[in-house]
Design a protein around this motif. Structure first.
Motif, PDB file in Angstrom:
ATOM      1  N   GLU A  47      -1.707  10.510  -5.481  1.00  0.00           N
ATOM      2  CA  GLU A  47      -2.952  11.213  -5.140  1.00  0.00           C
ATOM      3  C   GLU A  47      -2.846  11.832  -3.748  1.00  0.00           C
ATOM      4  O   GLU A  47      -3.224  12.981  -3.532  1.00  0.00           O
ATOM      5  N   MET A  56       4.338  -0.623  -2.506  1.00  0.00           N
ATOM      6  CA  MET A  56       3.715  -1.474  -3.521  1.00  0.00           C
ATOM      7  C   MET A  56       4.689  -2.498  -4.099  1.00  0.00           C
ATOM      8  O   MET A  56       4.277  -3.391  -4.817  1.00  0.00           O
ATOM      9  N   ARG A  86     -12.036   0.061   0.516  1.00  0.00           N
ATOM     10  CA  ARG A  86     -10.985  -0.940   0.341  1.00  0.00           C
ATOM     11  C   ARG A  86      -9.695  -0.574   1.068  1.00  0.00           C
ATOM     12  O   ARG A  86      -8.684  -1.209   0.864  1.00  0.00           O
ATOM     13  N   LEU A  87      -9.726   0.415   1.930  1.00  0.00           N
ATOM     14  CA  LEU A  87      -8.525   0.820   2.645  1.00  0.00           C
ATOM     15  C   LEU A  87      -8.549   0.292   4.067  1.00  0.00           C
ATOM     16  O   LEU A  87      -9.583   0.254   4.718  1.00  0.00           O
ATOM     17  N   THR A 134      -3.619  -1.131   0.765  1.00  0.00           N
ATOM     18  CA  THR A 134      -4.486  -1.038  -0.405  1.00  0.00           C
ATOM     19  C   THR A 134      -3.752  -1.613  -1.609  1.00  0.00           C
ATOM     20  O   THR A 134      -2.523  -1.604  -1.645  1.00  0.00           O
ATOM     21  N   SER A 135      -4.509  -2.085  -2.561  1.00  0.00           N
ATOM     22  CA  SER A 135      -3.895  -2.526  -3.819  1.00  0.00           C
ATOM     23  C   SER A 135      -3.928  -1.396  -4.847  1.00  0.00           C
ATOM     24  O   SER A 135      -3.355  -1.507  -5.920  1.00  0.00           O
ATOM     25  N   ASP A 136      -4.590  -0.293  -4.498  1.00  0.00           N
ATOM     26  CA  ASP A 136      -4.656   0.873  -5.379  1.00  0.00           C
ATOM     27  C   ASP A 136      -3.402   1.723  -5.224  1.00  0.00           C
ATOM     28  O   ASP A 136      -2.900   1.903  -4.117  1.00  0.00           O
ATOM     29  N   ARG A 137      -2.931   2.276  -6.313  1.00  0.00           N
ATOM     30  CA  ARG A 137      -1.742   3.125  -6.290  1.00  0.00           C
ATOM     31  C   ARG A 137      -2.180   4.563  -5.998  1.00  0.00           C
ATOM     32  O   ARG A 137      -2.455   5.331  -6.907  1.00  0.00           O
ATOM     33  N   ILE A 138      -2.255   4.898  -4.716  1.00  0.00           N
ATOM     34  CA  ILE A 138      -2.778   6.205  -4.289  1.00  0.00           C
ATOM     35  C   ILE A 138      -1.698   7.123  -3.725  1.00  0.00           C
ATOM     36  O   ILE A 138      -2.004   8.215  -3.254  1.00  0.00           O
ATOM     37  N   GLY A 152       0.812  -1.203   0.000  1.00  0.00           N
ATOM     38  CA  GLY A 152       0.000   0.000   0.000  1.00  0.00           C
ATOM     39  C   GLY A 152       0.845   1.253   0.000  1.00  0.00           C
ATOM     40  O   GLY A 152       1.816   1.371  -0.741  1.00  0.00           O
ATOM     41  N   SER A 175       5.639   4.736  -1.128  1.00  0.00           N
ATOM     42  CA  SER A 175       4.963   3.562  -1.675  1.00  0.00           C
ATOM     43  C   SER A 175       5.502   2.286  -1.058  1.00  0.00           C
ATOM     44  O   SER A 175       6.710   2.106  -0.930  1.00  0.00           O
ATOM     45  N   THR A 185     -13.336   5.324  -0.396  1.00  0.00           N
ATOM     46  CA  THR A 185     -13.251   3.907  -0.725  1.00  0.00           C
ATOM     47  C   THR A 185     -13.297   3.071   0.541  1.00  0.00           C
ATOM     48  O   THR A 185     -12.770   3.461   1.568  1.00  0.00           O
TER      49      THR A 185
END
Length: 172
Positions: A109, A59, A163-164, A102-106, A23, A57, A161
């Motif tokens: 953002e 990730m 999903r966090l 999270t699997s989202d690249r935030i 995440g 990150s 979201t």
């Protein structure tokens, strides 16, 4: 495709990869006195005393293990300066960590949202050599200002979201 997900990787390696939490993280650092620090190829920066938030990150294949590495650099147990944040964490104390699973690249953002905040001052080019963000490092003279803005950002992200998964750890 990274090497752990490649067809030649073993099932054990792929299972280990899938179990690593990934995440985004935010490190909160305290700098007691002004420090002049050469940050890799970026430049020499005069860091003012106060508090800094770094958005990073997790990730990659190590996931949140990167945070442990940053703590080792800050504590002097690891002298290798691989990323911009290593140069600052070597002279500042990491006093807090927020991990956003999270699997989202935030990451970008989050950095862009903090950059819009008039309470914080961004350190141009820091931590953003691999993206188009102006910075991933933010300064506030007072800890409560920095903590409030990070908390507001995390609250907004969690509303956007479901999903966090967010964990906040104060180290001091």
């Amino acid at each position: 495709m990274n090497r752990l997900n490649s067809p030649s990787s073993s099932p054990k390696q792929r299972k280990a990869q899938s179990n690593v939490a990934s995440g985004v993280y935010v490190l909160v650092l305290s700098l007691i006195r002004a420090k002049r620090v050469t940050v890799g190829q970026l430049r020499t920066i005069e860091f003012a005393p106060g508090f800094y938030a770094y958005v990073g990150s997790a990730m990659g294949p190590g996931g949140f293990k990167r945070v442990a590495r940053h703590l080792d650099v800050s504590a002097g147990r690891n002298k290798t300066h691989r990323w911009h944040i290593d140069h600052l964490s070597a002279v500042a104390e990491i006093i807090g960590i927020s991990k956003i699973a999270t699997s989202d690249r935030i990451e970008c953002e989050m950095a862009r949202n903090l950059a819009l905040n008039p309470v914080l001052t961004g350190v141009t080019g820091f931590g953003s050599s691999d993206c188009r963000c102006c910075t991933h490092l933010f300064y506030a003279r007072h800890l409560h200002d920095l903590e409030n803005e990070i908390q507001n950002l995390l609250n907004n992200l969690c509303q956007e979201t479901s999903r966090l998964s967010v964990s906040v750890e104060k180290l001091r």
